[in-house]
Design a protein around this motif. Structure first.
Motif, PDB file in Angstrom:
ATOM      1  N   ARG A  42      -7.768  20.722  -8.964  1.00 45.37           N
ATOM      2  CA  ARG A  42      -6.572  21.415  -9.441  1.00 45.37           C
ATOM      3  C   ARG A  42      -6.910  22.303 -10.610  1.00 45.37           C
ATOM      4  O   ARG A  42      -6.455  23.445 -10.705  1.00 45.37           O
ATOM      5  CB  ARG A  42      -5.570  20.383  -9.913  1.00 45.37           C
ATOM      6  CG  ARG A  42      -4.631  19.984  -8.900  1.00 45.37           C
ATOM      7  CD  ARG A  42      -3.432  19.471  -9.599  1.00 45.37           C
ATOM      8  NE  ARG A  42      -2.837  18.471  -8.784  1.00 45.37           N
ATOM      9  CZ  ARG A  42      -2.162  17.454  -9.244  1.00 45.37           C
ATOM     10  NH1 ARG A  42      -2.046  17.289 -10.535  1.00 45.37           N
ATOM     11  NH2 ARG A  42      -1.627  16.617  -8.420  1.00 45.37           N
TER      12      ARG A  42
ATOM     13  N   ARG B 251       6.010  21.762 -19.404  1.00 41.77           N
ATOM     14  CA  ARG B 251       4.843  22.004 -18.573  1.00 41.77           C
ATOM     15  C   ARG B 251       5.245  22.549 -17.219  1.00 41.77           C
ATOM     16  O   ARG B 251       6.273  22.186 -16.680  1.00 41.77           O
ATOM     17  CB  ARG B 251       4.156  20.657 -18.397  1.00 41.77           C
ATOM     18  CG  ARG B 251       2.753  20.684 -17.994  1.00 41.77           C
ATOM     19  CD  ARG B 251       2.246  19.279 -18.049  1.00 41.77           C
ATOM     20  NE  ARG B 251       2.042  18.850 -19.401  1.00 41.77           N
ATOM     21  CZ  ARG B 251       2.480  17.720 -19.899  1.00 41.77           C
ATOM     22  NH1 ARG B 251       3.153  16.906 -19.166  1.00 41.77           N
ATOM     23  NH2 ARG B 251       2.249  17.412 -21.132  1.00 41.77           N
ATOM     24  N   LEU B 252       4.445  23.419 -16.650  1.00 49.38           N
ATOM     25  CA  LEU B 252       4.753  23.915 -15.322  1.00 49.38           C
ATOM     26  C   LEU B 252       4.173  22.997 -14.268  1.00 49.38           C
ATOM     27  O   LEU B 252       3.129  22.407 -14.456  1.00 49.38           O
ATOM     28  CB  LEU B 252       4.138  25.300 -15.130  1.00 49.38           C
ATOM     29  CG  LEU B 252       4.923  26.497 -15.628  1.00 49.38           C
ATOM     30  CD1 LEU B 252       4.161  27.743 -15.322  1.00 49.38           C
ATOM     31  CD2 LEU B 252       6.272  26.540 -14.962  1.00 49.38           C
ATOM     32  N   ARG B 253       4.831  22.950 -13.145  1.00 48.92           N
ATOM     33  CA  ARG B 253       4.321  22.180 -12.010  1.00 48.92           C
ATOM     34  C   ARG B 253       3.169  22.949 -11.391  1.00 48.92           C
ATOM     35  O   ARG B 253       3.083  24.167 -11.542  1.00 48.92           O
ATOM     36  CB  ARG B 253       5.442  22.026 -11.005  1.00 48.92           C
ATOM     37  CG  ARG B 253       5.425  20.763 -10.216  1.00 48.92           C
ATOM     38  CD  ARG B 253       6.681  20.608  -9.444  1.00 48.92           C
ATOM     39  NE  ARG B 253       6.909  21.737  -8.591  1.00 48.92           N
ATOM     40  CZ  ARG B 253       8.087  22.021  -8.076  1.00 48.92           C
ATOM     41  NH1 ARG B 253       9.111  21.257  -8.360  1.00 48.92           N
ATOM     42  NH2 ARG B 253       8.260  23.046  -7.296  1.00 48.92           N
TER      43      ARG B 253
ATOM     44  N   ASP C 250       2.299  23.884  -8.307  1.00 47.10           N
ATOM     45  CA  ASP C 250       2.543  24.994  -7.383  1.00 47.10           C
ATOM     46  C   ASP C 250       3.253  26.139  -8.092  1.00 47.10           C
ATOM     47  O   ASP C 250       3.027  27.314  -7.796  1.00 47.10           O
ATOM     48  CB  ASP C 250       3.370  24.508  -6.177  1.00 47.10           C
ATOM     49  CG  ASP C 250       4.715  24.000  -6.613  1.00 47.10           C
ATOM     50  OD1 ASP C 250       5.696  24.284  -5.911  1.00 47.10           O
ATOM     51  OD2 ASP C 250       4.796  23.327  -7.656  1.00 47.10           O
ATOM     52  N   GLN C 251       4.078  25.802  -9.082  1.00 44.24           N
ATOM     53  CA  GLN C 251       4.738  26.866  -9.843  1.00 44.24           C
ATOM     54  C   GLN C 251       3.715  27.665 -10.626  1.00 44.24           C
ATOM     55  O   GLN C 251       3.832  28.874 -10.798  1.00 44.24           O
ATOM     56  CB  GLN C 251       5.753  26.279 -10.806  1.00 44.24           C
ATOM     57  CG  GLN C 251       6.939  25.707 -10.112  1.00 44.24           C
ATOM     58  CD  GLN C 251       7.757  24.851 -11.045  1.00 44.24           C
ATOM     59  OE1 GLN C 251       7.310  24.490 -12.117  1.00 44.24           O
ATOM     60  NE2 GLN C 251       8.947  24.529 -10.625  1.00 44.24           N
TER      61      GLN C 251
ATOM     62  N   PHE D 269       3.183  36.826  -9.725  1.00 45.34           N
ATOM     63  CA  PHE D 269       3.875  37.428 -10.851  1.00 45.34           C
ATOM     64  C   PHE D 269       2.911  38.158 -11.766  1.00 45.34           C
ATOM     65  O   PHE D 269       3.036  39.351 -11.997  1.00 45.34           O
ATOM     66  CB  PHE D 269       4.634  36.333 -11.598  1.00 45.34           C
ATOM     67  CG  PHE D 269       5.517  36.839 -12.666  1.00 45.34           C
ATOM     68  CD1 PHE D 269       5.193  36.682 -13.994  1.00 45.34           C
ATOM     69  CD2 PHE D 269       6.688  37.487 -12.347  1.00 45.34           C
ATOM     70  CE1 PHE D 269       6.011  37.162 -14.984  1.00 45.34           C
ATOM     71  CE2 PHE D 269       7.515  37.964 -13.333  1.00 45.34           C
ATOM     72  CZ  PHE D 269       7.175  37.804 -14.659  1.00 45.34           C
TER      73      PHE D 269
ATOM     74  N   LEU E  50       8.596  16.195 -19.590  1.00 49.18           N
ATOM     75  CA  LEU E  50       8.233  17.459 -18.996  1.00 49.18           C
ATOM     76  C   LEU E  50       7.163  18.178 -19.788  1.00 49.18           C
ATOM     77  O   LEU E  50       6.719  19.237 -19.388  1.00 49.18           O
ATOM     78  CB  LEU E  50       9.477  18.361 -18.919  1.00 49.18           C
ATOM     79  CG  LEU E  50      10.456  17.926 -17.864  1.00 49.18           C
ATOM     80  CD1 LEU E  50      11.668  18.793 -17.916  1.00 49.18           C
ATOM     81  CD2 LEU E  50       9.819  18.010 -16.506  1.00 49.18           C
TER      82      LEU E  50
ATOM     83  N   ILE F 174      10.544  27.886 -18.102  1.00 51.93           N
ATOM     84  CA  ILE F 174       9.711  26.810 -17.561  1.00 51.93           C
ATOM     85  C   ILE F 174      10.564  25.582 -17.292  1.00 51.93           C
ATOM     86  O   ILE F 174      10.445  24.931 -16.253  1.00 51.93           O
ATOM     87  CB  ILE F 174       8.598  26.491 -18.566  1.00 51.93           C
ATOM     88  CG1 ILE F 174       7.841  27.761 -18.890  1.00 51.93           C
ATOM     89  CG2 ILE F 174       7.688  25.430 -18.029  1.00 51.93           C
ATOM     90  CD1 ILE F 174       6.882  27.570 -19.990  1.00 51.93           C
TER      91      ILE F 174
END
Lengths: 342, 371, 144
Positions: free
Chosen positions: A167, A310-312, A314-315, A323, B126, B199
């Motif tokens: 990853r 935090r971003l996932r 796949d995002q 983008f 998160l 986000i």
């Protein structure tokens, strides 16, 4: 203004010594290389120590608390204490691991950063080697990080580390492309890949004024390159599958950790050189300006880390490919058109 | 930790064990994963079972009162109030109006404290570390107010049969004025950091959508239900204590995803603040406890079911008394237990990384689940 | 998209605003947080003017304690009305600091003092008999 005169005087002295003792002339560049290597390594070591303390203090004050206060003046010696603790920890090696790769991987993460500092201009004339392909060299060398991460993940012998390593590698490789493309705009404007030339081309106006979009893209891609929030999936404890460095402990873990901070400073230094005018600035010697600008970007990265979630995964990839990449291309096209037409 | 399967695309099991930074308490989930997607989730609860209901059968009513605080220690006022209300209903004691207002005000303060924790922990899960500390800073304000009056910051032991234990001290009024003035700006701060953050929205919008009929069928209550669009709040539909006089309009949203559940609680913090303001301004004079209520009541035989709206939902207490001074049966209907029951359905087919926001947005507290 | 970027910047501004505010940590043990008068620290006995306890050995505190941590022994003496207290022990290791015993006592014998640093190396030191209950070991001067 500070480093260059000192180094050139040192150089003269060393030439004199070589001539006086009748040593073969190859010793001159050899001595230079030794001194440069020691200087850079020392600089990085001191820098990382300082950066770790700074990040703890900054994060603490953002959260209205103090951070380390007891070890030394306002916790200044805390990093040393932590390093000592990590050094005396048991160096575990998991059973199914690939031993040579396991031992090499942390140093493989650290080495490219040290090498990359060879072409960074610290001040007026204070570059170890002002390569003609400076920018290309930088990006090529920092890509070796990917190998280090995959090596770390693979060698741990655990499928979770491997997945984490994959990853991470995917993230790094995806964000390389917008990173390089945003730097291309600067190269077009400066007309050269040599970092000294790029800094000279910013003698009147910093490139951030000409390339604001590229600057933003560069900062975002750089945050992803150094695995910091909002792109720090490999390091997050809340995520289920831990990253590539889960099996490392003690000094090797410390190397990964230090490599991350050194890398962070490296990308900030590159941003300062490419977009913010490097060491250029009135009154004060160039070194201060360079360090000041680099630390400003470092501070920005730290604020990113402590503000955003935090971003996932796949995002994260969607963000890079759908983008950032079109935006970087757009920037490139516009810059190219302007350079050709004007 | 997991079964040893091959690396190619086969399902493998991962244990999200009792000790994990993201399960709020000791909760175990055995997940069967296919790549990044969850195929099946098997929850295991009971790690925090303290047999509260059984202990209640062996204690006098007043002796169980401090323990009722500890059933859900983040919203302990509600558990105490439920306990005392049940006894008061069985003994037919009327609570003086000042005591009612005091109980209401402290319940709302406790609700704000609990939602502050939710806010902090949701953001922490998160990846945003800072809102956690901001939430705890706000909690300090409410805990100061509660400590001034009751003596403790978390398990207050403040409610008594027929009223409250003590009246407000002198230092309370300036402190609560300051709180009422300062708090809305802080909530605005929270909103600025997270509400419209790209986000955050990407992680929580459209994730874990629960439609209203399904929520009702699974027995959901509280902000989870209201985020799915069902307009049901005990403070409005079945008012108790001083809510009838104060009037309360609940926060109802429509979509039922993680973001809306988070937003419902954030807006409820503002609504609670407005209620506290009304309580402070309209506090009636009078005694804080009904006279001549024994500390060791012999509760007449009978049964009663008391419901209060705790921060997690509908907290119900079914008290069966056989005429002695100890309860015969003390059945608790805790909101987190029912809210957690849908976890299997919710987690089917979602990404691995979505487990954490979904589970966090349910605001499940394990002591509430396990009692 | 622009709105998204704007809100990201607003988030950063909020964080910076907090960065510039002073820290609110109370650095224990150098500084201590002041306690409110009603703070429920440990249970202590109230001495009368001569420094003796005022317990009449009625046993209400034992009746009400949820944790059953109070023990007392008493006897009847000729010519003395009521009981005479022999031994009164509270096991602070079992106590849940609820304060019900203080409320139950009709004679003002017990009080809760703001002493909360109760860690000991030996569990036997947590068993507080009458002299220990009468004494006070409060924390040093509060700062802040």
């Amino acid at each position: 203004m500070i480093i260059y005169p000192i180094l050139s005087r040192l150089n003269e002295w060393w030439k004199g010594v070589v001539a006086a003792y009748g040593l073969p002339p190859e010793f001159v560049p050899a001595g230079q290389m030794v001194v440069n290597g020691v200087l850079i390594a020392g600089f990085i070591a001191a820098l990382v120590l300082f950066l770790i303390w700074l990040t703890r203090k900054v994060s603490a004050h953002i959260q209205q608390r103090f951070g380390p206060m007891r070890v030394g003046w306002h916790g200044a010696v805390q990093t040393v204490a932590d390093a000592l603790k990590l050094v005396q920890k048991e160096d575990t090696t998991p059973r199914g691991c690939d031993r040579p790769v396991f031992n090499i991987a942390p140093f493989l993460a650290f080495a490219p950063t040290v090498v990359a500092f060879v072409v960074i201009p610290f001040g007026d004339g204070a570059i170890v080697r002002d390569l003609n392909i400076g920018v290309l060299f930088l990006f090529a060398v920092t890509t070796i990080n990917v190998i280090a991460i995959i090596a770390g993940g693979w060698a741990s012998g655990s499928k979770y580390s491997l997945l984490g390593g994959f990853r991470s590698a995917a993230q790094l490789v995806s964000y390389e492309v917008p990173l390089v493309l945003s730097a291309l705009g600067v190269i077009m404007l400066a007309g050269s890949m040599r970092l000294g030339a790029i800094v000279d081309a910013q003698s009147r106006v910093w490139f951030v004024a000409y390339q604001p979009l590229a600057f933003v893209i560069y900062v975002i891609a750089a945050t992803a390159e150094v695995n910091r929030t909002p792109f720090d999936i490999p390091e997050a404890e809340q995520e289920l599958v831990a990253g590539f460095n889960v099996e490392y402990s003690g000094m090797k873990f410390a190397m990964f950790f230090l490599a991350e901070f050194a890398n962070m400073f490296l990308v900030s230094a590159i941003a300062a050189t490419l977009f913010l005018g490097g060491w250029r600035g009135p009154w004060l010697p160039g070194e201060f300006w360079f360090l000041g600008k680099s630390f400003a970007i470092v501070l920005l990265l730290m604020f990113f880390r402590w503000t955003y979630p935090r971003l996932r995964v796949d995002q994260l990839m969607t963000f890079a490919w759908k983008f950032l990449l079109p935006l970087a291309f757009l920037n490139l096209i516009i810059t190219g058109l302007i350079v050709v037409l004007i | 930790m997991a079964t040893d399967t091959a690396i190619h695309t086969e399902e493998f099991q991962v244990n999200m064990g009792p000790q994990h930074p993201s399960t709020h308490g000791v909760f175990r989930m055995v997940l069967t994963l296919d790549g990044e997607r969850v195929v099946e989730c098997e929850p295991h609860i009971g790690f925090l079972h303290r047999s509260m209901e059984k202990m209640a059968e062996n204690r006098l009513y007043i002796q169980f009162l401090p323990m009722a605080d500890r059933i859900d220690y983040l919203s302990s006022m509600f558990c105490s109030v439920a306990h005392c209300e049940a006894v008061e209903q069985l003994m037919e004691i009327e609570v003086p109006p000042r005591a009612k207002y005091l109980r209401t005000m402290f319940m709302e303060l406790n609700r704000i404290a609990s939602h502050c924790i939710f806010f902090g922990i949701f953001a922490l899960d998160l990846g945003a570390v800072t809102p956690f500390l901001y939430g705890f800073r706000e909690r300090e304000l409410t805990m100061d107010l509660l400590e001034m009056t009751s003596g403790q910051r978390l398990t207050f032991n403040y409610v008594r049969f027929g009223g409250v234990a003590a009246d407000l001290p002198e230092s309370f009024f300036p402190a609560v004025e300051k709180f009422v003035k300062v708090f809305p700006a802080r909530v605005t701060d929270y909103e600025r950091i997270l509400n419209e953050n790209e986000i955050f929205l990407a992680r929580t919008k459209g994730v874990g959508v629960v439609a209203a009929p399904r929520a009702v069928n699974y027995g959901w209550t509280g902000p989870n239900l209201r985020a799915s669009g069902v307009d049901f709040d005990l403070r409005q539909n079945m008012p108790y204590e001083a809510y009838g006089e104060l009037g309360y309009k609940p926060v109802v949203l429509s979509r039922g995803d993680c973001y809306e559940r988070y937003l419902a609680r954030l807006l409820e913090m503002r609504a609670s603040h407005a209620l506290i303001k009304k309580c402070v301004e309209g506090l009636p004079e009078g005694p804080t406890q009904k006279e001549k209520v024994s500390k060791f009541p012999k509760v007449p035989a009978g049964e009663v079911y008391v419901r209060v709206e705790s921060p997690r939902g509908d907290y119900g207490l079914h008290l069966v008394s056989d005429g002695t001074d100890k309860p015969y049966r003390y059945k608790l209907r805790t909101p987190s237990f029912n809210n957690l029951s849908m976890i299997r359905e919710l987690l089917r087919g979602v990404y691995l990384a979505d487990i954490v926001p979904i589970f966090g947005s349910l605001d499940v507290i394990l002591p509430d689940v396990d009692r | 998209m622009v709105k998204g970027a704007w809100w990201l910047v607003v988030g950063l501004v909020t964080t910076t605003k907090h960065f510039l505010r002073p820290a609110i940590t109370v650095q224990y043990p150098k500084e201590r947080f002041p306690q409110w008068p009603r703070f429920r620290g440990r249970v202590a006995m109230v001495p009368d003017d001569e420094g003796r306890h005022q317990c009449t050995a009625c046993g209400q505190c034992i009746r009400i304690c949820p944790a059953a941590c109070i023990t007392l022994e008493r006897h009847k003496e000729e010519g003395v009305k009521g009981f005479v207290l022999d031994r009164y022990v509270i096991d602070m290791g079992l106590c849940i600091y609820c304060g019900l015993c203080v409320e139950a006592c009709n004679f003002g014998t017990l009080v809760m003092i703001p002493e909360y640093e109760m860690s000991v190396y030996d569990k036997a030191e947590l068993i507080y008999d009458i002299p220990k209950l009468l004494s006070r070991q409060l924390a040093p001067e509060f700062k802040k």
